[in-house]
Write an enzyme that holds these catalytic residues in place. Structure first.
Site, PDB file in Angstrom:
ATOM      1  CB  SER A   1      36.328 -20.538  24.803  1.00  0.00           C
ATOM      2  OG  SER A   1      37.307 -20.867  25.762  1.00  0.00           O
TER       3      SER A   1
ATOM      4  CG  HIS B   1      45.046 -20.770  24.899  1.00  0.00           C
ATOM      5  ND1 HIS B   1      44.261 -19.917  24.161  1.00  0.00           N
ATOM      6  CD2 HIS B   1      44.259 -21.834  25.203  1.00  0.00           C
ATOM      7  CE1 HIS B   1      43.044 -20.424  24.036  1.00  0.00           C
ATOM      8  NE2 HIS B   1      43.023 -21.595  24.646  1.00  0.00           N
TER       9      HIS B   1
HETATM   10  P1  AMP Z   1      40.181 -22.837  24.850  1.00  0.00           P
HETATM   11  O1  AMP Z   1      38.826 -23.406  25.071  1.00  0.00           O
HETATM   12  O2  AMP Z   1      41.153 -23.773  24.150  1.00  0.00           O
HETATM   13  O3  AMP Z   1      40.141 -21.480  24.176  1.00  0.00           O
HETATM   14  O4  AMP Z   1      40.812 -22.624  26.282  1.00  0.00           O
HETATM   15  C1  AMP Z   1      40.566 -21.502  27.055  1.00  0.00           C
HETATM   16  C2  AMP Z   1      40.848 -21.900  28.467  1.00  0.00           C
HETATM   17  O5  AMP Z   1      40.974 -20.719  29.236  1.00  0.00           O
HETATM   18  C3  AMP Z   1      39.751 -22.732  29.110  1.00  0.00           C
HETATM   19  O6  AMP Z   1      40.287 -24.003  29.500  1.00  0.00           O
HETATM   20  C4  AMP Z   1      39.321 -21.894  30.302  1.00  0.00           C
HETATM   21  O7  AMP Z   1      39.007 -22.665  31.430  1.00  0.00           O
HETATM   22  C5  AMP Z   1      40.525 -21.012  30.513  1.00  0.00           C
HETATM   23  N1  AMP Z   1      40.268 -19.746  31.180  1.00  0.00           N
HETATM   24  C6  AMP Z   1      39.294 -18.847  30.915  1.00  0.00           C
HETATM   25  N2  AMP Z   1      39.384 -17.785  31.731  1.00  0.00           N
HETATM   26  C7  AMP Z   1      40.459 -18.012  32.531  1.00  0.00           C
HETATM   27  C8  AMP Z   1      41.064 -17.296  33.593  1.00  0.00           C
HETATM   28  N3  AMP Z   1      40.602 -16.106  34.007  1.00  0.00           N
HETATM   29  N4  AMP Z   1      42.155 -17.846  34.205  1.00  0.00           N
HETATM   30  C9  AMP Z   1      42.630 -19.037  33.803  1.00  0.00           C
HETATM   31  N5  AMP Z   1      42.106 -19.760  32.803  1.00  0.00           N
HETATM   32  C10 AMP Z   1      41.024 -19.262  32.182  1.00  0.00           C
END
Ligand code: AMP
Ligand code: ZN
Length: 114
Positions: free
Chosen positions: A95, A100
């Site tokens: 997302s 990461h």
């Molecule tokens: P992914 O779904 O693998 O792209 O992981 C993105 C992650 O970023 C998700 O687990 C979200 O909860 C996390 N995330 C989104 N915005 C933030 C933020 N401002 N600080 C920390 N984590 C975040």
């Protein structure tokens, strides 16, 4: 990248609960944790997805794993175990389009993941 959430965190423009940092990577607690320990490790360099990694990024990507090892130790979960996950693309649930590595620990983790 101007419009990237994680680049803004690297720049300090958006707050992050940072647990680890060096010249190449930043790690911070996930805002929506899926386990008692849920930390994201990112390269400071913007790379959108695993599909965009190139040969010259090989050392940098390795540093994500080295950071994961250090963080697991610091969080006290190195011995009990932890999971590293890199989602690539929409079907995998990516997302945020800045590569990461998730580090998840502190509860039994199912396999295969959903
Ligand atoms: P992914 O779904 O693998 O792209 O992981 C993105 C992650 O970023 C998700 O687990 C979200 O909860 C996390 N995330 C989104 N915005 C933030 C933020 N401002 N600080 C920390 N984590 C975040
Ligand atoms: Zn970025």
């Amino acid at each position: 990248m101007d419009n990237c959430l994680f680049c803004k965190m690297v720049a300090g423009d958006i707050p992050a609960d940072v647990v680890y940092e060096n010249d190449d990577v930043l790690a911070f607690r996930d805002i929506n944790p899926q386990a008692p320990v849920h930390i994201l490790i990112i390269p400071k360099k913007h790379v959108a997805t695993l599909n965009d990694v190139v040969e010259e990024d090989a050392m940098l990507m390795g540093k994500l794993f080295l950071a994961a090892k250090e963080i697991a130790e610091a969080e006290g979960v190195a011995d009990e175990g932890y999971r590293t996950v890199v989602n690539c693309g929409a079907s995998a649930g990516q997302s945020v389009f800045h590569v990461h590595m998730h580090v998840l620990a502190g509860r039994p983790l199912q396999w295969p993941p959903g």
